[in-house]
Motif scaffolding. Structure first.
Motif, mmCIF file in Angstrom:
data_model
loop_
_atom_site.group_PDB
_atom_site.id
_atom_site.type_symbol
_atom_site.label_atom_id
_atom_site.label_comp_id
_atom_site.label_asym_id
_atom_site.label_seq_id
_atom_site.Cartn_x
_atom_site.Cartn_y
_atom_site.Cartn_z
ATOM 1 N N ARG A 1 0.840 -1.202 0.000
ATOM 2 C CA ARG A 1 0.000 0.000 0.000
ATOM 3 C C ARG A 1 0.868 1.242 0.000
ATOM 4 N NH1 ARG A 1 -3.484 -1.375 5.150
ATOM 5 N NH2 ARG A 1 -1.647 -2.644 5.538
ATOM 6 N N ARG A 2 0.230 2.385 -0.284
ATOM 7 C CA ARG A 2 0.940 3.645 -0.359
ATOM 8 C C ARG A 2 1.086 4.268 1.021
ATOM 9 N NH1 ARG A 2 1.606 6.170 -5.191
ATOM 10 N NH2 ARG A 2 3.172 7.253 -3.954
ATOM 11 N N LEU A 3 2.209 4.992 1.188
ATOM 12 C CA LEU A 3 2.482 5.787 2.373
ATOM 13 C C LEU A 3 2.552 7.237 1.934
ATOM 14 C CD1 LEU A 3 3.732 2.856 2.766
ATOM 15 C CD2 LEU A 3 5.332 3.907 4.332
ATOM 16 N N ASP A 4 2.630 8.137 2.901
ATOM 17 C CA ASP A 4 2.846 9.515 2.485
ATOM 18 C C ASP A 4 4.279 9.626 1.947
ATOM 19 O OD1 ASP A 4 4.813 10.728 4.497
ATOM 20 O OD2 ASP A 4 3.296 9.914 5.838
ATOM 21 N N PRO A 5 4.547 10.604 1.064
ATOM 22 C CA PRO A 5 5.843 10.668 0.371
ATOM 23 C C PRO A 5 7.051 10.675 1.292
ATOM 24 C CG PRO A 5 4.281 12.166 -0.654
ATOM 25 C CD PRO A 5 3.610 11.650 0.595
ATOM 26 N N LYS A 6 6.947 11.339 2.438
ATOM 27 C CA LYS A 6 8.077 11.395 3.365
ATOM 28 C C LYS A 6 8.462 9.999 3.833
ATOM 29 C CE LYS A 6 9.109 12.869 8.084
ATOM 30 N NZ LYS A 6 8.635 13.658 9.243
ATOM 31 N N ARG A 7 7.467 9.225 4.253
ATOM 32 C CA ARG A 7 7.756 7.877 4.749
ATOM 33 C C ARG A 7 8.215 6.957 3.622
ATOM 34 N NH1 ARG A 7 3.716 9.693 8.230
ATOM 35 N NH2 ARG A 7 4.158 9.276 10.446
ATOM 36 N N GLU A 8 7.594 7.092 2.457
ATOM 37 C CA GLU A 8 8.003 6.245 1.336
ATOM 38 C C GLU A 8 9.469 6.469 0.991
ATOM 39 O OE1 GLU A 8 4.131 5.053 -1.266
ATOM 40 O OE2 GLU A 8 5.247 6.824 -1.926
ATOM 41 N N LEU A 9 9.906 7.717 0.990
ATOM 42 C CA LEU A 9 11.292 8.008 0.644
ATOM 43 C C LEU A 9 12.250 7.438 1.685
ATOM 44 C CD1 LEU A 9 13.339 9.321 -1.179
ATOM 45 C CD2 LEU A 9 12.962 11.490 0.006
ATOM 46 N N ILE A 10 11.922 7.571 2.956
ATOM 47 C CA ILE A 10 12.811 7.060 4.002
ATOM 48 C C ILE A 10 12.892 5.539 3.938
ATOM 49 C CG2 ILE A 10 13.098 6.802 6.499
ATOM 50 C CD1 ILE A 10 12.028 9.628 6.820
ATOM 51 N N VAL A 11 11.753 4.856 3.785
ATOM 52 C CA VAL A 11 11.764 3.396 3.691
ATOM 53 C C VAL A 11 12.553 2.951 2.465
ATOM 54 C CG1 VAL A 11 10.343 1.340 3.399
ATOM 55 C CG2 VAL A 11 9.609 3.136 4.971
ATOM 56 N N PHE A 12 12.351 3.650 1.339
ATOM 57 C CA PHE A 12 13.098 3.305 0.122
ATOM 58 C C PHE A 12 14.596 3.470 0.350
ATOM 59 C CE2 PHE A 12 15.112 4.431 -3.896
ATOM 60 C CZ PHE A 12 14.704 3.390 -4.717
ATOM 61 N N ARG A 13 15.011 4.555 0.983
ATOM 62 C CA ARG A 13 16.433 4.773 1.241
ATOM 63 C C ARG A 13 17.002 3.700 2.164
ATOM 64 N NH1 ARG A 13 17.888 7.625 -2.989
ATOM 65 N NH2 ARG A 13 17.351 9.846 -2.915
ATOM 66 N N VAL A 14 16.216 3.248 3.134
ATOM 67 C CA VAL A 14 16.680 2.183 4.029
ATOM 68 C C VAL A 14 16.939 0.910 3.228
ATOM 69 C CG1 VAL A 14 15.945 0.620 5.870
ATOM 70 C CG2 VAL A 14 15.643 3.083 6.143
ATOM 71 N N VAL A 15 15.985 0.525 2.375
ATOM 72 C CA VAL A 15 16.172 -0.678 1.552
ATOM 73 C C VAL A 15 17.360 -0.487 0.613
ATOM 74 C CG1 VAL A 15 15.127 -2.185 -0.172
ATOM 75 C CG2 VAL A 15 13.729 -1.272 1.692
ATOM 76 N N GLN A 16 17.455 0.684 0.002
ATOM 77 C CA GLN A 16 18.555 0.980 -0.919
ATOM 78 C C GLN A 16 19.901 0.881 -0.209
ATOM 79 O OE1 GLN A 16 18.750 5.058 -2.466
ATOM 80 N NE2 GLN A 16 18.878 4.228 -4.533
ATOM 81 N N GLU A 17 19.960 1.389 1.018
ATOM 82 C CA GLU A 17 21.229 1.360 1.755
ATOM 83 C C GLU A 17 21.584 -0.066 2.189
ATOM 84 O OE1 GLU A 17 23.783 4.091 4.720
ATOM 85 O OE2 GLU A 17 21.759 4.667 4.144
#
Length: 263
Positions: free
Chosen positions: A145-161
């Motif tokens: 499901r979708r999150l607000d953009p702030k949370r989506e970006l942080i979660v994406f960066r965590v996975v990316q890192e």
């Protein structure tokens, strides 16, 4: 005879005063702790915001500046009318243009902004060559499901890192990242079968040729912004595991997040 009750009342008054003072002191200490925690939270968010703004600036410079310059240079080569002399240079320019685009996409994940976290995670998995030395699996469980953009970006960066550190340092045959979209939480589990590291030595400079930690300082900072928890387990020669959990308020199914460029 009258002195005893007076002394008793005086003692009770002193005890009551001390208790009230202690309660007031505890309340003040709790208020100070909350202020300090709030300040730390704001400092973390400000640091991440500055980092993302710098990423965007570099991505724009690469795409609009370096990428355009390379494309113009290739165009000039094509006008020379001497393919036998310019073929190798044109191939190198094509390679450089592709590399600039790849770096720009990593710095500024357009797929995340346009289509959201689930789509961007699938796209991230596809960026790893299937015939490379490390087999990468990114699995999404539950109902994405979708999150607000702030949370989506942080979660994406965590996975990316997690993925980037694993690919650079783990020397693993397999890296697995599982994302579980729970009812009111989102959890991540990272696992590799690589060289591992000693978590107790995380604060010491790594020895030559040794693997540092999984970028745990950066990960903890991002996780802390979303009030999440992080746990890791590793040992030399035994691979690494990381568990992360966030309390996440999902957006309603019929609501799409507004496009934004802020963290």
């Amino acid at each position: 005879m009258l002195a005893t009750p007076v002394l008793l009342l005086l003692a009770l008054g002193i005890v009551g005063f001390v208790l009230r003072y202690q309660r007031r002191l505890l309340r003040q200490q709790e208020q100070l702790r909350q202020v300090r925690d709030a300040s730390q939270q704001q400092a973390l968010e400000a640091a991440l915001l500055a980092q993302e703004e710098e990423r965007r600036r570099i991505a724009a410079d690469l795409h609009d500046g370096v990428g355009t310059t390379l494309a113009i240079a290739k165009l000039h080569l094509s006008t020379l009318g001497q393919p036998s002399l310019t073929e190798e240079a044109t191939a190198l320019l094509d390679q450089a243009i592709g590399e600039v685009r790849r770096i720009s996409r990593n710095l500024l994940p357009a797929a995340l902004q346009k289509f959201g976290l689930p789509f961007a995670l699938d796209a991230l998995a596809r960026t790893v060559p299937a015939d490379g030395p490390t087999h990468v699996i990114i699995e999404q469980r539950g109902q994405p499901r979708r999150l607000d953009p702030k949370r989506e970006l942080i979660v994406f960066r965590v996975v990316q890192e997690l993925l980037g550190n694993g690919l650079r340092h783990a020397h693993a045959e397999t890296i697995e990242v599982s994302i579980d979209f729970g009812p009111d939480y989102l959890s991540l589990q990272y696992r590799d079968n690589g060289v591992g590291f000693d978590p107790a030595a995380g604060d010491l400079p790594p020895a030559p040729g040794a693997r540092p930690g999984l970028g745990l300082t950066n990960l903890r900072s991002r996780v802390a912004v979303l009030h999440g928890t992080l746990r890791h387990e590793s040992a030399p020669g035994a691979g690494s595991k990381v568990w992360i959990s966030f309390p996440i308020p999902y957006l309603p199914v019929d609501q799409k997040p507004a496009l934004t460029t802020s963290v």
